[in-house]
Write a protein that holds these residues in place. Structure first.
Motif, mmCIF file in Angstrom:
data_model
loop_
_atom_site.group_PDB
_atom_site.id
_atom_site.type_symbol
_atom_site.label_atom_id
_atom_site.label_comp_id
_atom_site.label_asym_id
_atom_site.label_seq_id
_atom_site.Cartn_x
_atom_site.Cartn_y
_atom_site.Cartn_z
ATOM 1 N N PHE A 152 -6.713 -8.834 -0.982
ATOM 2 C CA PHE A 152 -6.699 -9.502 -1.582
ATOM 3 C C PHE A 152 -6.634 -8.479 -3.243
ATOM 4 N N MET A 153 -7.318 -7.673 -2.879
ATOM 5 C CA MET A 153 -7.886 -6.129 -3.753
ATOM 6 C C MET A 153 -6.246 -5.334 -4.193
ATOM 7 N N LEU A 154 -5.969 -5.121 -2.239
ATOM 8 C CA LEU A 154 -4.989 -3.813 -2.287
ATOM 9 C C LEU A 154 -4.209 -4.445 -2.848
ATOM 10 N N ASP A 155 -3.252 -6.361 -2.790
ATOM 11 C CA ASP A 155 -2.473 -6.826 -2.964
ATOM 12 C C ASP A 155 -2.012 -6.562 -4.950
ATOM 13 N N SER A 156 -3.434 -7.289 -5.420
ATOM 14 C CA SER A 156 -3.647 -6.966 -7.102
ATOM 15 C C SER A 156 -3.686 -5.725 -7.731
ATOM 16 N N LYS A 157 -3.922 -4.705 -6.430
ATOM 17 C CA LYS A 157 -3.301 -2.907 -6.964
ATOM 18 C C LYS A 157 -1.771 -2.796 -6.513
ATOM 19 N N LEU A 158 -1.785 -3.261 -5.472
ATOM 20 C CA LEU A 158 0.023 -2.234 -5.860
ATOM 21 C C LEU A 158 0.985 -3.865 -6.045
ATOM 22 N N GLY A 159 0.927 -4.676 -6.609
ATOM 23 C CA GLY A 159 1.473 -5.482 -7.335
ATOM 24 C C GLY A 159 1.690 -5.186 -8.751
ATOM 25 N N GLN A 160 1.100 -3.945 -9.488
ATOM 26 C CA GLN A 160 0.615 -3.579 -10.905
ATOM 27 C C GLN A 160 2.139 -1.884 -10.462
#
Ligand code: FEO
Length: 162
Positions: A152-160
Motif C-alpha cells: 500500500f505504501m508503494l502503491d501511493s508512491k507509484l501513484g504520483q
C-alpha cells in the motif's frame, strides 16, 4: 529515403511499441481490478510513454520520405498472480524491447544507414532507463515479500507518477 529492409524493421518497431502500450494498459486494468490504483496509474503513464515511442519512430519514417503501415496489435495477457508477477513480466518485456532496438541498430549498420543508426541512439539510452526503472520496482516488491502494508505504501508512491 529508407531502404525497404530498414523501413519494414522500423514499421515493426512502431507495432512493438504500440503493443508495449497495450500490454501496460492491460497491466493497469489488472491493478485497477484489485484496487491498487497507484500501480495502475504508473502503468497508465508507462502506456502513454510507449505511444510516444511509437510516434517518435512514426515521425522519423516520414522524415526519411518513407511511409508507415500499421499492422494489427497482438492481444496482451489480462491476468497476473500478483504485483510482483506483473512487474517481472514488464521487466522481461523491456529486455525483449532492448533486444529489438539492438537488432535495429545492426540492420542500420548493415544498410549503411548512419542517420537511422544515430536516430536509434535515443532508444538505446531510453532502454537502459526503462529496464532500470522497472527492475527497481521488481526488487522492491521482492524485498517486501507480499507485505500488504508495504504494498500500500508503494502503491501511493507509484501513484504520483504523471
Ligand atoms: Fe518503448 Fe518500454 O520501450
Amino acid at each position: 529515403m529508407l531502404s525497404e529492409k530498414m523501413k519494414d524493421a522500423l514499421n515493426k518497431q512502431v507495432n512493438a511499441e504500440l503493443y508495449s502500450s497495450y500490454l501496460y494498459l492491460s497491466m493497469a486494468a489488472y491493478f485497477d481490478s484489485i484496487n491498487l490504483n497507484g500501480f495502475a496509474q504508473w502503468m497508465k503513464a508507462q502506456a502513454k510513454e510507449e505511444v510516444g515511442h511509437a510516434m517518435k519512430i512514426y515521425k522519423y519514417i516520414y522524415d526519411r520520405g518513407s511511409s508507415v503501415v500499421l499492422e494489427s496489435i497482438d492481444k496482451p495477457p489480462v491476468e497476473w498472480n500478483s504485483p510482483l508477477n506483473a512487474f517481472e513480466d514488464a521487466y522481461k518485456h523491456e529486455q525483449k524491447v532492448s533486444e529489438m532496438i539492438n537488432n535495429l541498430v545492426v540492420i542500420a549498420r548493415e544498410e549503411k544507414d548512419y542517420a537511422t543508426e544515430n536516430f536509434l541512439q535515443w532508444f538505446v539510452e531510453e532502454q537502459v532507463e526503462e529496464e532500470a526503472s522497472v527492475d527497481e520496482i521488481v526488487q522492491k516488491l521482492k524485498y517486501v515479500e507480499g507485505s500488504k502494508n508495504a504494498i500500500f505504501m508503494l502503491d501511493s508512491k507509484l501513484g504520483q507518477r504523471q
